[in-house]
Design a protein around this motif. Sequence first.
Motif, PDB file in Angstrom:
ATOM      1  N   LEU A   3       0.903  -1.166   0.004  1.00 45.33           N
ATOM      2  CA  LEU A   3       0.039   0.047  -0.120  1.00 45.33           C
ATOM      3  C   LEU A   3       0.725   1.177   0.008  1.00 45.33           C
ATOM      4  CD1 LEU A   3      -2.686  -1.066   2.746  1.00 45.33           C
ATOM      5  CD2 LEU A   3      -2.780  -1.097   0.235  1.00 45.33           C
ATOM      6  N   ARG A   4       0.644   2.173  -0.458  1.00 43.04           N
ATOM      7  CA  ARG A   4       1.188   3.680  -0.693  1.00 43.04           C
ATOM      8  C   ARG A   4       0.405   4.568  -0.202  1.00 43.04           C
ATOM      9  NH1 ARG A   4       5.096   5.833  -5.145  1.00 43.04           N
ATOM     10  NH2 ARG A   4       5.889   7.462  -3.753  1.00 43.04           N
ATOM     11  N   THR A   5       0.915   5.343   0.809  1.00 46.47           N
ATOM     12  CA  THR A   5       0.242   6.398   1.357  1.00 46.47           C
ATOM     13  C   THR A   5       1.112   7.780   1.537  1.00 46.47           C
ATOM     14  OG1 THR A   5       0.825   5.897   3.696  1.00 46.47           O
ATOM     15  CG2 THR A   5      -1.111   5.044   3.083  1.00 46.47           C
ATOM     16  N   GLY A   6       0.575   8.908   1.921  1.00 48.10           N
ATOM     17  CA  GLY A   6       1.409  10.128   1.832  1.00 48.10           C
ATOM     18  C   GLY A   6       1.503  10.659   0.383  1.00 48.10           C
ATOM     19  N   ARG A   7       2.487  11.564   0.267  1.00 47.67           N
ATOM     20  CA  ARG A   7       2.719  12.133  -1.024  1.00 47.67           C
ATOM     21  C   ARG A   7       3.299  11.170  -2.091  1.00 47.67           C
ATOM     22  NH1 ARG A   7       3.465  17.950  -1.450  1.00 47.67           N
ATOM     23  NH2 ARG A   7       2.594  18.810   0.426  1.00 47.67           N
ATOM     24  N   VAL A   8       2.742  11.418  -3.416  1.00 46.69           N
ATOM     25  CA  VAL A   8       3.098  10.601  -4.515  1.00 46.69           C
ATOM     26  C   VAL A   8       3.617  11.724  -5.711  1.00 46.69           C
ATOM     27  CG1 VAL A   8       2.678   8.919  -6.464  1.00 46.69           C
ATOM     28  CG2 VAL A   8       1.537   8.630  -4.149  1.00 46.69           C
ATOM     29  N   ALA A   9       5.023  11.948  -5.638  1.00 53.70           N
ATOM     30  CA  ALA A   9       5.276  12.936  -6.449  1.00 53.70           C
ATOM     31  C   ALA A   9       4.880  12.919  -8.060  1.00 53.70           C
ATOM     32  CB  ALA A   9       6.993  13.022  -6.450  1.00 53.70           C
ATOM     33  N   VAL A  10       4.922  13.475  -8.747  1.00 57.62           N
ATOM     34  CA  VAL A  10       4.711  13.604 -10.247  1.00 57.62           C
ATOM     35  C   VAL A  10       5.610  12.431 -10.789  1.00 57.62           C
ATOM     36  CG1 VAL A  10       4.779  14.930 -12.493  1.00 57.62           C
ATOM     37  CG2 VAL A  10       3.714  15.762 -10.318  1.00 57.62           C
ATOM     38  N   LYS A  11       5.329  11.732 -11.675  1.00 52.60           N
ATOM     39  CA  LYS A  11       5.976  10.329 -12.482  1.00 52.60           C
ATOM     40  C   LYS A  11       6.327   9.433 -11.414  1.00 52.60           C
ATOM     41  CE  LYS A  11       7.715  13.582 -16.030  1.00 52.60           C
ATOM     42  NZ  LYS A  11       8.995  13.993 -16.762  1.00 52.60           N
ATOM     43  N   GLU A  12       6.040   9.318 -10.160  1.00 54.39           N
ATOM     44  CA  GLU A  12       6.251   8.269  -9.172  1.00 54.39           C
ATOM     45  C   GLU A  12       5.095   7.372  -9.411  1.00 54.39           C
ATOM     46  OE1 GLU A  12       7.223   8.816  -5.277  1.00 54.39           O
ATOM     47  OE2 GLU A  12       8.371  10.343  -5.581  1.00 54.39           O
TER      48      GLU A  12
END
Length: 81
Positions: free
Chosen positions: A3-12
């Motif tokens: 699972l991914r939480t928090g900020r997801v930078a552009v292109k990630e």
Amino acid sequence: RALRTGRVAVKEPSVVIVVSSAHRNESLEAVHWAIDELKATVPIWKKEMYSDGEVWKENAESRQLILQCSGSSRNSEKVTK
């Protein structure tokens, strides 16, 4: 499963789909189906940030499914009454 939480930078990557098949076209079709199914069944929200503010956005496919389901439940109530 991760699972991914928090900020997801552009292109990630925020979604990773892995498919294996004997032929490329079958793999591409499977990935296409998987992402469409994910978008239609999971209410995905994203926060877009701009220099002048921020906006929360919901994926349109999920909203359509919710509206269809709520409409069909109302229709079934009309038939059973």
